[in-house]
Design a protein around this motif. Structure first.
Motif, PDB file in Angstrom:
ATOM      1  N   GLY A   1     -17.939  54.601  80.894  1.00 46.90           N
ATOM      2  CA  GLY A   1     -17.995  53.695  79.750  1.00 46.90           C
ATOM      3  C   GLY A   1     -19.387  53.491  79.207  1.00 46.90           C
ATOM      4  O   GLY A   1     -19.832  52.372  78.963  1.00 46.90           O
ATOM      5  N   VAL A   2     -20.124  54.567  79.005  1.00 46.40           N
ATOM      6  CA  VAL A   2     -21.514  54.524  78.561  1.00 46.40           C
ATOM      7  C   VAL A   2     -21.618  53.902  77.170  1.00 46.40           C
ATOM      8  O   VAL A   2     -20.918  54.315  76.251  1.00 46.40           O
ATOM      9  N   PRO A   3     -22.493  52.885  76.994  1.00 43.98           N
ATOM     10  CA  PRO A   3     -22.683  52.292  75.661  1.00 43.98           C
ATOM     11  C   PRO A   3     -23.293  53.305  74.695  1.00 43.98           C
ATOM     12  O   PRO A   3     -24.205  54.030  75.046  1.00 43.98           O
ATOM     13  N   ARG A   4     -22.769  53.340  73.489  1.00 50.05           N
ATOM     14  CA  ARG A   4     -23.228  54.270  72.460  1.00 50.05           C
ATOM     15  C   ARG A   4     -24.133  53.496  71.505  1.00 50.05           C
ATOM     16  O   ARG A   4     -23.665  52.677  70.726  1.00 50.05           O
ATOM     17  N   LEU A   5     -25.439  53.764  71.576  1.00 46.63           N
ATOM     18  CA  LEU A   5     -26.423  53.009  70.808  1.00 46.63           C
ATOM     19  C   LEU A   5     -27.132  53.884  69.785  1.00 46.63           C
ATOM     20  O   LEU A   5     -27.233  55.093  69.947  1.00 46.63           O
ATOM     21  N   VAL A   6     -27.656  53.240  68.751  1.00 48.71           N
ATOM     22  CA  VAL A   6     -28.465  53.903  67.730  1.00 48.71           C
ATOM     23  C   VAL A   6     -29.925  53.634  68.082  1.00 48.71           C
ATOM     24  O   VAL A   6     -30.330  52.484  68.248  1.00 48.71           O
ATOM     25  N   LEU A   7     -30.709  54.698  68.215  1.00 50.61           N
ATOM     26  CA  LEU A   7     -32.122  54.550  68.554  1.00 50.61           C
ATOM     27  C   LEU A   7     -32.993  54.574  67.309  1.00 50.61           C
ATOM     28  O   LEU A   7     -32.657  55.212  66.320  1.00 50.61           O
ATOM     29  N   GLY A   8     -34.111  53.891  67.389  1.00 58.02           N
ATOM     30  CA  GLY A   8     -35.116  53.894  66.339  1.00 58.02           C
ATOM     31  C   GLY A   8     -36.485  53.858  66.980  1.00 58.02           C
ATOM     32  O   GLY A   8     -36.619  53.532  68.157  1.00 58.02           O
TER      33      GLY A   8
END
Length: 136
Positions: free
Chosen positions: A117-124
């Motif tokens: 259940g890996v969190p799907r994040l947007v990187l900046g």
């Protein structure tokens, strides 16, 4: 009268000098982590420094169920980072959970994904040198 005005001016100057500037507390934290994998569906997988509990324990969905890390996140916008998406690199970044930028169910090989259940994040603000202070 001159002395009162001078005293008042000094009081204002002293007060504003000691108050200083307030830090922008709305700025996202700078995370650090090592790239531990690349997959078709999950993109770049980063095992984030354990000081920041933003990820989960994850294993690769293969015959050995290889452990990827204990604080793993998935990077939704992997394609934005080209050569930085390299297993073994330590990256510094800001991350947000943006439901509008989630994948819509890409189909890949069964062995390509991860379990946990890996969190799907947007990187900046991604860098190998550390996060930048504010916009440049």
């Amino acid at each position: 009268m001159r002395y009162k005005l001078l005293s008042l001016s000094l009081a204002v100057l002293t007060t504003s000098t000691f108050c200083g500037c307030k830090k922008d507390t709305a700025a996202p934290p700078c995370y650090a982590g090592k790239v531990v994998g690349l997959t078709c569906f999950d993109g770049m997988l980063i095992n984030v420094d354990p000081a920041y509990r933003i990820g989960v324990r994850a294993t690769r969905n293969d015959s050995a169920h290889s452990v990827l890390g204990t604080n793993v996140i998935s990077v939704v916008n992997t394609m934005d980072y080209g050569r930085l998406a390299t297993v073994g690199l330590t990256l510094h970044f800001n991350a947000v959970n943006d439901p509008n930028r989630q994948h819509s169910g890409l189909q890949c090989f069964a062995a390509d994904g991860v379990q946990g259940g890996v969190p799907r994040l947007v990187l900046g603000n991604v860098s190998t040198m550390g996060c930048q202070e504010g916009p440049r």
